[in-house]
Design a protein around this motif. Sequence first.
Motif, mmCIF file in Angstrom:
data_model
loop_
_atom_site.group_PDB
_atom_site.id
_atom_site.type_symbol
_atom_site.label_atom_id
_atom_site.label_comp_id
_atom_site.label_asym_id
_atom_site.label_seq_id
_atom_site.Cartn_x
_atom_site.Cartn_y
_atom_site.Cartn_z
ATOM 1 N N GLN A 1 0.835 -1.201 0.000
ATOM 2 C CA GLN A 1 0.000 0.000 0.000
ATOM 3 C C GLN A 1 0.871 1.252 0.000
ATOM 4 N N MET B 1 -7.800 -3.097 2.547
ATOM 5 C CA MET B 1 -7.533 -1.963 3.426
ATOM 6 C C MET B 1 -8.496 -1.980 4.598
ATOM 7 N N ASP B 2 -8.103 -1.291 5.671
ATOM 8 C CA ASP B 2 -9.017 -1.133 6.799
ATOM 9 C C ASP B 2 -9.977 0.012 6.506
ATOM 10 N N GLN C 1 -8.355 3.524 5.779
ATOM 11 C CA GLN C 1 -7.696 3.558 4.477
ATOM 12 C C GLN C 1 -8.711 3.526 3.342
ATOM 13 N N GLU C 2 -9.794 2.804 3.542
ATOM 14 C CA GLU C 2 -10.833 2.741 2.516
ATOM 15 C C GLU C 2 -11.463 4.117 2.289
ATOM 16 N N ARG C 3 -11.666 4.866 3.366
ATOM 17 C CA ARG C 3 -12.216 6.223 3.223
ATOM 18 C C ARG C 3 -11.249 7.113 2.440
ATOM 19 N N ARG D 1 -8.991 6.118 0.285
ATOM 20 C CA ARG D 1 -8.975 5.664 -1.107
ATOM 21 C C ARG D 1 -10.207 6.161 -1.853
ATOM 22 N N SER D 2 -11.352 6.158 -1.193
ATOM 23 C CA SER D 2 -12.576 6.654 -1.832
ATOM 24 C C SER D 2 -12.470 8.148 -2.128
#
Length: 232
Positions: free
Chosen positions: A25, A80-81, A84-86, A88-89
């Motif tokens: 990542q 991702m946790d 991290q997902e937020r 990435r979005s």
Amino acid sequence: VVIDQVITRFTLAALVDAQGVALQQRSLARGLLDGYGRGVVDAVFKSRNGLLDPRAAAEDLRELRQRIDADWQALLDTPMDAQQERLRSTAAARRPAAERLLVAVLASLDAGDLVRLGELADRQLYPAIDPLLEPLDALLNAALVRVAGQAAAARERASALSLAAALLALVALAIAYRLGASLARDIDRDVESLVALAGQIGRRADGPAPTMRPQGELGTVFDALHAAGTEL
């Protein structure tokens, strides 16, 4: 010792896997940061200032765009946790603006239109690029934090498992001691019974004299039987 070795190997393998994902990542986020934040910006300003031929700059940007697309797809496929997902979005929502700018820059370079390129550099470059760099930079830092957190969690799991293994070993020793003590008492009773039986044989029965003496506790039985035979 064997249990500790198994725990160590298991913990190390889990930590290596987790750190591998986190480092991937980090590498992808760094590639995207460098691609947009350095590659695109450098190509624009070097071409505008006459330090790089527009056609060469366009070729470099197309190769850079291929790497950016590959890194972005790999980032989408990386687990991702929630935090991290937020991030990435957020980056995904802001990336189209940076891509539109890149298309406009390539068109200006292909046409050799340095006036249009200068306008893009002055008015649109940073407003399109900077918002994307923010979540990518945060994603890079989050990956580093995740690596540190996974290392700490692995050490805690290893400590807990080692403590459990030590307690299990103590329980096993206690059980072995109880079984050993019980077995020893049973052996003592058996030997005493055999000795008593030998005495009875010596007083009441006939039998051949023993010819060889065994070792240990059976030697006691042997001696008793031998004495019985002599008495007879």
